[in-house]
Structures are given as C-alpha cells and as structure tokens.
Write an enzyme that holds these catalytic residues in place. Structure first.
Site, PDB file in Angstrom:
ATOM      1  N   TYR A 197       0.816  -1.213   0.000  1.00  0.00           N
ATOM      2  CA  TYR A 197       0.000   0.000   0.000  1.00  0.00           C
ATOM      3  C   TYR A 197       0.851   1.265   0.000  1.00  0.00           C
ATOM      4  O   TYR A 197       0.316   2.366  -0.137  1.00  0.00           O
ATOM      5  CB  TYR A 197      -0.917   0.022   1.222  1.00  0.00           C
ATOM      6  CG  TYR A 197      -2.221  -0.713   1.035  1.00  0.00           C
ATOM      7  CD1 TYR A 197      -3.413  -0.021   0.895  1.00  0.00           C
ATOM      8  CD2 TYR A 197      -2.260  -2.095   1.006  1.00  0.00           C
ATOM      9  CE1 TYR A 197      -4.612  -0.696   0.738  1.00  0.00           C
ATOM     10  CE2 TYR A 197      -3.449  -2.778   0.847  1.00  0.00           C
ATOM     11  CZ  TYR A 197      -4.623  -2.071   0.713  1.00  0.00           C
ATOM     12  OH  TYR A 197      -5.808  -2.738   0.554  1.00  0.00           O
ATOM     13  N   LYS A 242       2.900 -13.667   6.635  1.00  0.00           N
ATOM     14  CA  LYS A 242       3.189 -14.746   5.680  1.00  0.00           C
ATOM     15  C   LYS A 242       4.703 -14.929   5.614  1.00  0.00           C
ATOM     16  O   LYS A 242       5.313 -15.036   4.557  1.00  0.00           O
ATOM     17  CB  LYS A 242       2.605 -14.380   4.296  1.00  0.00           C
ATOM     18  CG  LYS A 242       2.588 -15.534   3.300  1.00  0.00           C
ATOM     19  CD  LYS A 242       1.684 -16.676   3.702  1.00  0.00           C
ATOM     20  CE  LYS A 242       1.671 -17.754   2.607  1.00  0.00           C
ATOM     21  NZ  LYS A 242       1.023 -18.996   3.067  1.00  0.00           N
ATOM     22  N   ASP A 264      -2.742 -17.116   5.840  1.00  0.00           N
ATOM     23  CA  ASP A 264      -3.802 -17.910   5.225  1.00  0.00           C
ATOM     24  C   ASP A 264      -4.463 -18.829   6.237  1.00  0.00           C
ATOM     25  O   ASP A 264      -5.684 -19.024   6.224  1.00  0.00           O
ATOM     26  CB  ASP A 264      -3.283 -18.690   4.016  1.00  0.00           C
ATOM     27  CG  ASP A 264      -1.994 -19.443   4.288  1.00  0.00           C
ATOM     28  OD1 ASP A 264      -1.372 -19.215   5.338  1.00  0.00           O
ATOM     29  OD2 ASP A 264      -1.601 -20.261   3.439  1.00  0.00           O
ATOM     30  N   ASP A 267      -6.199  -5.592   5.634  1.00  0.00           N
ATOM     31  CA  ASP A 267      -7.361  -5.268   4.804  1.00  0.00           C
ATOM     32  C   ASP A 267      -8.210  -6.514   4.588  1.00  0.00           C
ATOM     33  O   ASP A 267      -9.432  -6.510   4.790  1.00  0.00           O
ATOM     34  CB  ASP A 267      -6.880  -4.696   3.475  1.00  0.00           C
ATOM     35  CG  ASP A 267      -7.966  -3.934   2.730  1.00  0.00           C
ATOM     36  OD1 ASP A 267      -9.069  -3.787   3.275  1.00  0.00           O
ATOM     37  OD2 ASP A 267      -7.703  -3.480   1.607  1.00  0.00           O
TER      38      ASP A 267
END
Length: 420
Positions: A159, A229, A283, A307
C-alpha cells in the site's frame, strides 16, 4: 492558526497534547472536533452520527463543538481541489476527528483520499474492532464469538504505492536493476510487467505492534496475535514477526509472554494481568477466525493482510455496514467507517449509519469518554434488537420496523436518553 474557508466554532476548546512521549491528550469538556461528512452516502450517515454523538456527550455531562471540514466532492465545490491543505492542517491541529466515506475521482492525483489523509497525518495504525450486535443477521452460527480488534499497519507494505506501470521506462529500469545488478534472473516473465516494492521496516512494525500490545494491556485483552506470511516472505513479513517478539521482550518484561513461555514457565495457565504474544500464518488465520473465533483478541498485522482479515471478520458480524474503524497516530485519531461511499444511494435517507455511529464510539473512547462510548454501543444494540432497523437489515429479518437513516438516528438517541 487561521482558516480562510472553515467555520471555526466559537464555543469549545482545542484538544492538546499532555505528554509528548506517550501521546496522552488533554481533553476539555467541550472539545472542538473536526468532522468530514464525506461523499455519496456520507451526506446521510455523517449528520446521523453527529446527532447520536451529541446525545451521548450530553447524557454524560459534556458537549462537542463541531468543526465542519471538507474533502472529496464537497471540497471540490468549495476549494476546487480534493484534499485542501486547510482540512489536513485543521485535523493535525485539533488531533481528534471523524470522517465519512470518500470517493477518489479518476485522474485526481491521489491513489486514495483515505490513504492520503492517513499518510499526511502519519496515522500509522488502522484499528478495526469487530463485535456482534444482538439482532444483526449474520452468516455464521455463533456471531457473538467474534470480539476481535485488528491493528493494521497503515503506511508500508504494498500500500506504500511504490510501483511502476508496465511499458514505462521506469519499470524497465527497475527490471534491469533487479535482474542485472541484484542477480534475480529467471523470476520475471518476458513481456509487459508491472513491478511494485513491499517495504516493511523495523520502525513501522514496532510502533504498530506497540500500539496493539498497549491496547491489549489497557483493555484486559489476553492475547496479541502477529499475523504474517513469513514462511514465504521471510525478509519482510518474517521480519515483522521477529521484530514483534523482539519488542515484547525488550519493552514489556514479565507483563508480556510468548506462547512458549506460557507453557514452559506457567504450564499453560496465563498469569492474571499478562498478555500473550503469539503469531499465525496469514492464510491459516483466515481459517482460524472462522473455526476458532473466540480464541483471538487483538491482531497486529501489515497493511494488505489487515485489509483482507478485517473485512473477512466484518462479514461474520453482519457486514461492513456495521463495522467501525479508526486511524491512530501519536496523539491523534481519525475515526471512519469501513464501508464505501455508495453514491447511488446518496441523499435517499435510507442507508444504515451504524458503522459511522460506532466509528464515533471509537473516537469517544480515544478521548477517554468511556461512559459515552459504551452508551453509544448499548443504544445502537438496543435499537437494532428491538427490530428498529434500516432497509438493509429489515429485508433480512422477520417483522421489525423499517426506518430511514434519520429515523434510525433518532431511535438511537431515544435509547441513549432512556439508558443514561
């Protein structure tokens, strides 16, 4: 500071910084609070939220002196620009504000007006509480299990907007540097390519995680989960995780434990008043918030993960029309709902103002007006549980009364008066 086109309220006083190191505020009994109604349905939900927040302040012996500011469409009409410097300066000076949804026009020079405001004011933590209100329809069997606060880093990650468009000289320069200078060959396919950079810094990570841990300690939340992640992106998201554990050890001592310390030193029995810092792969965490919802209290994560995760969590409690949000900086707060501007419904006096109202609740909480903040939540929940709802919820429930936006706000105000 003088403002050429802003009506500064005569009543009220400015909120000031009480402690430079901690960001603690001096909040007068009648603070000046900037408000941006926003675009599209902002013209409906902004005044509705303002009315409810006025009632909650009055019910607890206070008042708010509102300062109307402009951004997006209203700013183009008044200033012929999307984000006037006056608006940014006023929020910076008065420290606490609330805004409705903004639409970034095509060709405006901004990727996002919302992101631009966050960057200009260094509002580095996007805070999204997710909790179920009785009476709100939900797609899950036990929505009340969801009571989670997501701290999403606001200034870094993909972002940050460091990217180059396919076919430009700039992207070709970056591609050649990555392949020829850095030796990353055989990774980028032939043909047109867009390239972006994902910065994750120690500074940005630690101040976000610090905000999350401090929130957990102040609000009696037993866990802070670092979501990343890092199993794949080892030097960015993996570094975020490592810096989080490093921060916990360096700054919090025995007040904060890791999961390993909890089991090795306390046999899994968490000492009262402590916070456990743990981490989960992103995930897997999207599964966990569905299958083990009640095990998570405070989430600290990066911009993109945050987000996805906060929107997924919002779906469990009835959707983004219910979900509040706020952006924190050092001694600053800009509250805002999560939903968009929905221009096709603008001015129809039909949309649900709950997310904007509950974002105002977050603002009241930031001011230290805990009693007023809880009164807002209780009154909204009472109104909805009584079946007095706007069209979006009315079509999902049996019975009940369908209210216009203004009527819903009035019903919430009546419940504030009855509950106070």
């Amino acid at each position: 500071m003088s403002y050429d086109q802003i009506d500064v309220p005569e009543a009220g006083e400015k909120i000031t910084l009480a402690d430079e190191e901690t960001g603690e505020l001096n909040v007068p009994e009648t603070p000046i609070i900037p408000i941006i109604y926003g675009d599209g349905i902002g013209s409906d939900v902004g005044p509705a939220a303002q009315k409810v927040l006025d009632a909650a302040a009055e019910a607890t012996g206070r008042s708010i002196a509102w300062m109307r500011l402009y951004a997006g469409g209203s700013a183009r009409e008044k200033y012929d620009e999307n984000l006037p410097q006056e608006t940014v300066d006023a929020i910076r000076e008065h420290r606490v504000a609330i805004k409705g949804p903004l639409t970034t026009p095509v060709g405006s020079g901004f990727r996002s007006l919302n992101v631009a405001l966050r960057k200009k004011l260094d509002l580095y933590a996007n805070v999204r509480p997710t909790y179920h209100l009785e009476g709100v329809p939900s797609p899950v069997k036990n929505p009340s299990a969801m009571d989670m606060v997501t701290f999403r880093e606001n200034t870094e990650d993909v972002y940050a907007g460091i990217e180059w468009e396919a076919g430009t000289d700039e992207v070709q320069q970056v591609k050649e540097f990555v392949e020829d200078e850095m030796g990353a060959t055989g990774v980028i396919h032939d043909g047109p390519v867009g390239i972006g950079i994902k910065p994750i810094t120690e500074f940005g990570s630690k101040r976000l995680i610090r905000e999350a841990i401090n929130y957990a300690i102040a609000n009696g939340r037993p866990t802070v989960t670092l979501v990343h992640k890092g199993n794949i992106m080892k030097f960015t998201e993996g570094a975020f995780r490592d810096w989080g554990y490093e921060l916990a050890e360096e700054e919090y001592g025995d007040n904060v434990l890791t999961e390993d310390e909890l089991w090795e030193e306390h046999d899994g029995e968490q000492p009262e008043g402590t916070v456990v810092v743990q981490d989960r792969i992103a995930d897997n965490m999207l599964q966990q918030i569905l299958t083990r919802t009640d095990q998570y209290d405070v989430i600290a994560t990066m911009n993109l993960n945050g987000d996805y995760m906060s929107d997924a969590a919002g779906a469990q409690i009835g959707g983004l029309g219910i979900a509040p949000g706020a952006n924190y900086g050092h001694g600053r707060c800009l509250a805002e709902p999560v939903h968009g501007s929905a221009p096709k419904y603008a001015g129809e006096n039909k949309v649900n103002p709950t997310a904007m109202i509950l974002s105002g609740r977050e603002m009241l909480d930031y001011l230290g007006w805990d009693d007023a903040a809880e009164l807002v939540r209780d009154a909204v929940e009472t109104t909805i549980s009584e079946g007095n709802v706007t069209y979006d919820l009315h079509r999902q429930i049996e019975g009940g009364t369908k209210l216009a936006t203004t009527e819903f706000a009035e019903a919430v105000v009546e419940n504030i008066e009855q509950l106070s």
